[in-house]
Design an enzyme around this catalytic site. Sequence first.
Site, PDB file in Angstrom:
ATOM      1  CE  LYS B 184      -1.776   2.620   3.167  1.00 28.87           C
ATOM      2  NZ  LYS B 184      -1.749   3.973   2.575  1.00 28.87           N
ATOM      3  CD  GLU B 258      14.004   0.448   8.840  1.00 29.69           C
ATOM      4  OE1 GLU B 258      14.415   1.414   9.523  1.00 29.69           O
ATOM      5  OE2 GLU B 258      14.653  -0.589   8.671  1.00 29.69           O
ATOM      6  CB  CYS B 292      12.746   8.465   8.864  1.00 29.19           C
ATOM      7  SG  CYS B 292      13.560   7.362   7.723  1.00 29.19           S
ATOM      8  CD  GLU B 389      10.416  11.873  12.230  1.00 29.72           C
ATOM      9  OE1 GLU B 389       9.382  11.261  12.535  1.00 29.72           O
ATOM     10  OE2 GLU B 389      11.299  11.408  11.495  1.00 29.72           O
TER      11      GLU B 389
END
Lengths: 294, 478
Positions: B184, B258, B292, B389
């Site tokens: 997806k 991840e 990331c 983040e």
Amino acid sequence: MSDRLNVLKTYKLYVGGKFPRSESGRVYEVTDSKGKWLANAPLSSRKDARDAVVAARKAFGAWSGATAYNRGQVLYRVAEMLEGRRDQFTREVADAEGLSKSKAAAVVDATIDRWVWYAGWTDKIAQVVGGGNPVAGPFFNLSSPEPTGVVAVLAPQESSFLGLVSVLAPVIATGNTAVVVASEKAPLPALSLAEVLATSDVPGGVVNVLSGRTAELATPLAAHQDVNAIDLAGADESLAKELEIAAADNLKRVLRPQPVDYAETPGIDRMTAFLETKTVWHPTGSLGASGSSY
Amino acid sequence: MASVFEYAPAPESRAIADIAPSYGLFIDGEFVEAADGKVFKTVSPSTEEVLSEVARAGSEDVDRAVKAARRAFEKWSALPGAERAKYLFRIARIIQERSRELAVLETLDNGKPIKETRDADLPLVAAHFFYYAGWADKLDHAGFGANPRPLGVAGQVIPWNFPLLMLAWKIAPALATGNTVVLKPAETTPLSALFFADICRQAGLPKGVVNILPGYGDAGAALVSHPDVNKVAFTGSTAVGKEIARTVAGTRKKVTLELGGKGANIVFDDAPIDQAVEGIVNGIFFNQGQVCCAGSRLLVQESIQEELLDSLKRRLSTLRLGDPLDKNTDIGAINSEEQLTRITSLVEQGEAEGAERWSPACELPESGYWFAPTLFTNVTQAHTVARDEIFGPVLSVLTFRTPDEAVAKANNTPYGLSAGIWTEKGSRILAVAGKLRAGVVWSNTFNKFDPTSPFGGYKESGFGREGGRHGLEAYLDV
């Protein structure tokens, strides 16, 4: 000659290199396979579990930073100490698991050998699972395994000594520190192992041993934000699921319960389950030695 | 921004990427409509132009795709590794042949500069397929024992920051090891995965081996929780990663995650300043900071703070923000309005908490989603901009005095994905790299990737590694 009354041992926890009683002041009766009373073991509390995590965290820096050679020496020293206490453990394993003396002795021998096997792994695992990567560019890079951190270990319920060592040794061989929850029914070999660890060269806090109700202790350990990984070997299916859900809160590494024949020589899975891989890059300015003219 | 030497516009032609007005789901080798007929629009973040209408997968479609993958698994996994390898090599070659088209497409759908899709994403995508193609017939030698077996159907959910690269990271090792795939892509960037479906058809890949389901989080959740999925692979936010870890609890599904990061980029006083500045820029402004492993926390040794910041600000003033299809563009559009809102609100919070905000003079285009490269100074470890983040072009600058302090600050985060070290002293690199709790440490460089190199995080940055020999483990029964 009068009958001598033997001296019974008060079994205690092993936390941060010391032997405290449970903070809760509770104990529970441990019996042999026929129901005969053997001893009162500490019934650890959540607070004991948290204290053990603090001790394990404190010990992590120095233990993970020790040379692999040094860790190997320390682990081998444990095997030497175990060998000297062979008879004691034979008795305890025989009582705990309802084995004959000779069968228990064989289990203890296998356990000592298992410990030696892992002692030899400390300075080899990095070469087996790490290495240089052939990057397509002017870089040098290297992947090395590193310990995950503090590992909560729920020791197997049935195999009170061989199983215990089979799950504990791989965790500390690779530089992690451990909080071990001993087999609920048969905790005595684990508590005695702690005495061996204390008189070997294993720094205090590297291994912490708790006895008590597995579910009661496992729940705060699985939810603890300063525990990095958990081995669910001693959890049944429904407890394991609950713990795995709790472990997701800080994304602990989880080793799920699985059927294991502890008599077999293990693979390296129990070590790699609690290792991270760190890849370090550096520019080289060239593609390496291949361009050398001689 | 006006300067003495203006660049002439150098737009890449968008004609090479022929985007159809609508796309279906790719299930069992065919493009099909969603079972409930739902669709969604994908827009170009730089212009807000609607690019295409895409079928939106629901749980029924997930079920259909998993069934197709299950059927395909039997033959695919039984195929000799050498034959699977040839399919992967074919795919890698077709990606190379179509890389210009794919680069343009990715830039349109994602908003990232063509310079990056052309020079970073696409070469890496092809390289990943080549790398894992070569493993397919050598799995006995990968160190996981003789004859390691695939897991079955892999359910894979990928993010929008590197749509095609993340697809490659997921699909290449899965296919090489004999698994079949239901993937997806993210709702804001479905197009390159659908073009990849066409590449699978061109390569003659057996039906059902790869299935692509564009959709939203609900489709991802349905895929992750589907009882007939054996392996879950996810790249994305830590919050969703935790949810996935809860979902797979008590099942036999293998999972790799991840997740997020808050990478520290540590600059020591003996670092080569010009190189370090380039590395810092690359570390946080590459892909608009939507990375990331971005080096979003700059840790500068106090004695060189002024010199470094002056250089850095000068360098930031030369970055060119604008049309992502222009070959001179350094900074493209933020991927979505939602992401822009998130960045904006975190930056406002940073200001409200007392950090000092700075951006170069920078004109933003009128339509599309844009955010100027931003620096925060006067940041403490407690500040939100030093902890959360942001996933945008926002750099928080902190200082340190000793290497120990640098390490302590770098590790003061629940994340553990990446870190950078800048120093001329080799022993310091090795000492600091050893102490950093991060899965990737770049010394005197940053944001370098290679298919041969394991990538992944410590702590709450996730489980498992992608890339290299290590990346195979996630798809093998070991």
